[in-house]
Design a protein around this motif. Structure first.
Motif, PDB file in Angstrom:
ATOM      1  N   UNK A  28       0.898  -1.147   0.045  1.00 32.69           N
ATOM      2  CA  UNK A  28       0.112   0.041   0.132  1.00 32.69           C
ATOM      3  C   UNK A  28       0.744   1.244  -0.069  1.00 32.69           C
ATOM      4  N   UNK A  29       2.157   1.168  -0.276  1.00 33.57           N
ATOM      5  CA  UNK A  29       2.827   2.306  -0.197  1.00 33.57           C
ATOM      6  C   UNK A  29       3.079   2.952   1.342  1.00 33.57           C
ATOM      7  N   UNK A  30       2.896   2.489   2.075  1.00 29.43           N
ATOM      8  CA  UNK A  30       2.789   3.212   3.425  1.00 29.43           C
ATOM      9  C   UNK A  30       4.206   3.057   4.424  1.00 29.43           C
ATOM     10  N   UNK A  31       4.835   4.132   4.636  1.00 27.79           N
ATOM     11  CA  UNK A  31       5.995   4.254   5.298  1.00 27.79           C
ATOM     12  C   UNK A  31       5.443   4.066   6.957  1.00 27.79           C
ATOM     13  N   UNK A  32       6.041   3.143   7.652  1.00 22.96           N
ATOM     14  CA  UNK A  32       5.430   3.064   9.002  1.00 22.96           C
ATOM     15  C   UNK A  32       6.491   3.156  10.130  1.00 22.96           C
ATOM     16  N   UNK A  33       6.084   3.985  11.125  1.00 23.78           N
ATOM     17  CA  UNK A  33       7.022   4.433  12.232  1.00 23.78           C
ATOM     18  C   UNK A  33       6.408   3.990  13.583  1.00 23.78           C
ATOM     19  N   UNK A  34       7.111   3.209  14.081  1.00 22.82           N
ATOM     20  CA  UNK A  34       6.951   2.514  15.491  1.00 22.82           C
ATOM     21  C   UNK A  34       7.360   3.525  16.600  1.00 22.82           C
TER      22      UNK A  34
END
Ligand code: MG
Ligand code: ZN
Length: 221
Positions: A28-34
């Motif tokens: 989905x082209x989502x950059x994810x930050x934890x």
């Protein structure tokens, strides 16, 4: 007696699901930050300030992790950001299965940057991959400059440390140079940001870094 084979290279169940989450997010082209920090360090405030600073350049989504309540999710929703609240019901960290469930409730095609606010805790969240692209922690000024020595695991693991509540530095016993030195010593590649979510100081540079990370991630949308 038959020899018992011990297989050591299988992924843990959590890591397996984390990898599936990462694939879903990538698709989905989502950059994810934890986003990890102690309780009260300013995780929710940083999310809200980040949204303000990005000003629509990236479409945000948020997963809120808390032991109980939906207070933080309500704040994020009030800012018009799609958000899912996870109540862990006592667990002191988020894990990959929780994120998998939360992803089903988010409009993934309308999100570029997903920030996962982990449960306030500096110890075990770092042991559980969620499928995130980046791990970021907040270290707030009132917590003191010696935090890295007490919690080396998290300071070593993250891609960036956001030092929040810089506006309080003159009023508390806090040595900014010593904190930088401690972080550098255990994690030389970590980006370090000095911000105040209250005054907005430093938020611009942090938001530009996120923008650059997203550009480098170059989603295949
Ligand atoms: Mg919060
Ligand atoms: Zn935990």
């Amino acid at each position: 007696m038959k020899k018992v084979e011990v297989v050591t290279d299988i992924m843990s169940a959590n890591d397996q699901i984390a990898q599936e989450n990462a694939e879903t997010l990538r698709a989905h082209g989502i950059l994810t930050v934890n986003l990890m920090a102690s309780p009260g360090a300013g995780k929710t405030s940083l999310i809200l300030e980040t949204a303000r600073a990005l000003d629509g350049r990236l479409r945000l989504g948020v997963i809120e992790g808390d032991v109980a309540s939906r207070i933080d999710a309500d704040k994020v929703a009030a800012a018009g950001i799609p958000v899912v609240q996870i109540n862990t019901g006592g667990a002191c960290h988020l894990d990959a299965p929780m994120i998998r469930q939360a992803l089903r409730a988010l409009p993934l095609d309308e999100i570029d940057l997903l920030i996962v606010e982990n449960v306030g805790n500096l110890i075990c969240p770092v042991e559980f991959r969620l499928g995130e692209t980046l791990r970021v922690m907040i270290a707030s000024v009132p917590e003191g400059h010696d935090k890295p020595y007490k919690y080396p695991g998290i300071f070593t693991a993250v891609e960036a440390v956001v030092i929040n509540k810089m506006d309080l530095a003159p009023y508390v016993d806090f040595d900014l140079g010593a904190l930088h030195e401690a972080i550098r010593g255990m994690n030389p590649r970590a980006e370090i940001f000095e911000v105040s979510c209250r005054t907005g100081e430093g938020i611009g540079r942090w938001a530009e870094w996120l923008w650059a990370q997203w550009q480098a991630y170059r989603p295949a949308k």
